[in-house]
Design a protein around this motif. Structure first.
Motif, PDB file in Angstrom:
ATOM      1  N   HIS A 385       0.856  -1.191   0.000  1.00 13.14           N
ATOM      2  CA  HIS A 385       0.000   0.000   0.000  1.00 13.14           C
ATOM      3  C   HIS A 385       0.891   1.240   0.000  1.00 13.14           C
ATOM      4  O   HIS A 385       1.893   1.305   0.719  1.00 13.14           O
ATOM      5  N   HIS A 386       0.498   2.222  -0.813  1.00 14.10           N
ATOM      6  CA  HIS A 386       1.273   3.470  -0.924  1.00 14.10           C
ATOM      7  C   HIS A 386       0.327   4.563  -1.406  1.00 14.10           C
ATOM      8  O   HIS A 386      -0.651   4.263  -2.121  1.00 14.10           O
ATOM      9  N   PRO A 387       0.543   5.830  -1.016  1.00 16.05           N
ATOM     10  CA  PRO A 387      -0.364   6.905  -1.461  1.00 16.05           C
ATOM     11  C   PRO A 387      -0.527   7.015  -2.968  1.00 16.05           C
ATOM     12  O   PRO A 387      -1.539   7.546  -3.439  1.00 16.05           O
ATOM     13  N   THR A 388       0.423   6.515  -3.752  1.00 14.92           N
ATOM     14  CA  THR A 388       0.329   6.610  -5.206  1.00 14.92           C
ATOM     15  C   THR A 388      -0.465   5.464  -5.828  1.00 14.92           C
ATOM     16  O   THR A 388      -0.685   5.459  -7.041  1.00 14.92           O
ATOM     17  N   LEU A 389      -0.888   4.491  -5.012  1.00 13.75           N
ATOM     18  CA  LEU A 389      -1.572   3.304  -5.526  1.00 13.75           C
ATOM     19  C   LEU A 389      -3.060   3.349  -5.213  1.00 13.75           C
ATOM     20  O   LEU A 389      -3.492   4.066  -4.299  1.00 13.75           O
ATOM     21  N   PRO A 390      -3.878   2.582  -5.942  1.00 16.98           N
ATOM     22  CA  PRO A 390      -5.300   2.474  -5.592  1.00 16.98           C
ATOM     23  C   PRO A 390      -5.480   1.897  -4.194  1.00 16.98           C
ATOM     24  O   PRO A 390      -4.525   1.394  -3.574  1.00 16.98           O
ATOM     25  N   ALA A 391      -6.706   1.923  -3.694  1.00 12.19           N
ATOM     26  CA  ALA A 391      -6.984   1.517  -2.311  1.00 12.19           C
ATOM     27  C   ALA A 391      -6.567   0.073  -2.038  1.00 12.19           C
ATOM     28  O   ALA A 391      -6.111  -0.251  -0.935  1.00 12.19           O
ATOM     29  N   LEU A 392      -6.706  -0.821  -3.026  1.00 15.75           N
ATOM     30  CA  LEU A 392      -6.342  -2.226  -2.827  1.00 15.75           C
ATOM     31  C   LEU A 392      -4.836  -2.456  -2.899  1.00 15.75           C
ATOM     32  O   LEU A 392      -4.365  -3.561  -2.592  1.00 15.75           O
ATOM     33  N   GLY A 393      -4.084  -1.460  -3.304  1.00 10.49           N
ATOM     34  CA  GLY A 393      -2.641  -1.602  -3.377  1.00 10.49           C
ATOM     35  C   GLY A 393      -2.194  -2.397  -4.588  1.00 10.49           C
ATOM     36  O   GLY A 393      -2.920  -2.561  -5.572  1.00 10.49           O
TER      37      GLY A 393
END
Length: 455
Positions: A385-393
């Motif tokens: 998970h990362h702020p640049t990725l969608p909610a599901l990571g």
């Protein structure tokens, strides 16, 4: 003649366009109370009025219930695009005293020694911020509140500066385009006729502030032959008036272009439009981003024998930015406990590895617990998970093969493990082994030690 249905559709579309967005903006009037204290009073901007009487606001002082006349239309247009489901914007008002720009390069905007009489009187500065837009507008109130139908003060929007990209998120290495529009209408007819016909000269300034430091990126005064500071970091501004009406109103463009943005360029960008004795400013929060790549080894297959732990898994999370906000989860999919569960075992993260382009990498490790035959076909997954990725990571996975459904499968699994051991060591080999009743005992006899020590 157009069909009636088409005319009705066009009419309804116009009504929808005109009536979109909030009609009233709730604000706070902020004033200095002395001794370092500030006072706040409720205020409101009435942008447009429906049919009938003005909506009563007995909770507001008449001087703070403002009906806005917007000759240039910039203020009205900004909120006409405001989504109905977006959070209400934050709005503050304060009193403003017209002053010349302090920057030396903007001195040509105010050649006279004193502020012209046309700018006398009360001025209000409105600052509005939200994820949708950021703007500042200078309002010129009429001298007295209007008594009917409710006590309200009429104001005119003289200068409005706004951006529709207050929080740009730019992919590392890509160009950034920071939107900036402005509109101006001379406060009085005397002020307009005292100048040459057409839009006046203006100054445009872009500055960046980050980690307590700030510097000038670009300055321009279209229409004046002033000596400008050189632009920094390849910055280019589209600085110009969009129209040349003789007496206004006028709209302009001050959009900034930054090529191939790098991490050091993120921060608060202050865009200021200078007119003689009026300076409108908005702030934009630029963030640089790059999503991580995720890979999992050993892949695509992990072998294990009953009662033993699979090989250590390494999840490489590479070339991402910013370093903050990264989370790594380990999952076991299709194991004996069901279709999904958190993977058990020892977990740890490596230190960050910094790359020359400003990105970082790290590796996450999992030492799984011993497995049973029921784990055969299950998949270990590393989810990031990362702020640049969608909610599901973003995830990567490997399949677990467990030898142990029969003694023959035990032997096959062990032989493959031993073969891999020799291949890794670079020793060429050819191994012929028959599988008697106890393959583990046979392999121990051949090798001189338990085969598990070679896996």
């Amino acid at each position: 003649m157009k069909p009636l249905s088409l005319l009705l559709s066009v009419a309804l579309g116009l009504v929808t366009a005109v009536s979109a967005g909030p009609a009233v903006i709730e604000c706070w009037m902020v004033e200095d109370a002395g001794g370092g204290r500030l006072t706040k009073k409720p205020a409101a901007l009435l942008l447009r009025q429906g049919p009938g009487r003005l909506p009563p606001r007995p909770d507001l002082e008449p001087e703070l219930y403002l009906k806005v006349r917007d000759p240039a239309g910039a203020l009205q247009a900004a909120f006409r695009r405001y989504p109905s489901d977006a959070p209400a914007p934050h709005c503050e008002m304060s009193r403003y005293l017209p002053l010349p720009a302090s920057a030396n390069w903007a001195s040509g905007l105010t050649p006279e020694q004193s502020c012209p009489r046309a700018l006398d009187g009360t001025w209000l500065m409105v600052s509005v911020s939200s994820p949708i837009l950021s703007l500042s507008s200078f309002l010129r109130p009429e001298s007295e509140p209007q008594p009917e139908p409710n006590l309200i003060t009429m104001v005119t929007a003289v200068l409005t500066v706004l951006t529709h990209t207050p929080t740009p998120r730019i992919r590392l290495g890509q160009d950034a385009l920071l939107d900036l529009k402005f509109a101006y209408m001379p406060p009085t007819s005397e002020a307009a006729t005292s100048l040459a016909p057409g839009p006046p000269p203006f100054g445009l300034e872009w500055r960046r502030q980050h980690l307590g430091k700030g510097h000038l990126l670009l300055a321009a005064t279209p229409g004046l032959s002033e000596q400008m500071p050189p632009a920094q970091e390849g910055a280019v501004a589209f600085a110009a008036w969009d129209d040349d009406e003789p007496w206004g109103p006028w709209t302009g463009n001050g959009t900034l272009w930054l090529p191939a943005v790098q991490p050091f360029q993120e921060g608060t960008y202050l865009a200021t439009v200078h007119l003689p004795y009026l300076q409108g400013q908005v702030a934009l929060e630029l963030a640089v981003q790059k999503p991580p790549k995720v890979s999992l080894t050993p892949a695509p297959l992990v072998w294990a024998t009953r009662g033993e732990a699979p090989p250590q898994l390494q999840c490489l999370v590479s070339h991402f930015y910013p370093s903050e906000g990264l989370e790594v989860e380990w999952e076991l999919r299709g194991g004996p406990e069901g279709s999904f569960q958190k993977a058990e075992g020892q977990k740890w993260l490596s230190a960050l590895l910094h790359h020359s382009d400003g990105t970082v990498s790290l590796s996450a490790h999992l030492q799984p617990v011993p497995v049973t035959a029921e784990h055969h076909g299950a998949r270990y997954a590393c989810r990031v998970h990362h702020p640049t990725l969608p909610a599901l990571g973003r995830s990567a996975e490997v399949t677990l093969e467990v030898a142990g459904k029969s003694q023959e499968e035990d032997g096959v699994g062990l032989i493959m493990s031993i073969s891999r051991h020799f291949l890794k060591s670079g020793i060429p080999h050819l191994l012929f082994i028959s599988l008697p009743e106890s393959p583990v005992r046979t392999l121990t006899t051949i090798l001189g030690k338990p085969p598990s020590s070679l896996v």
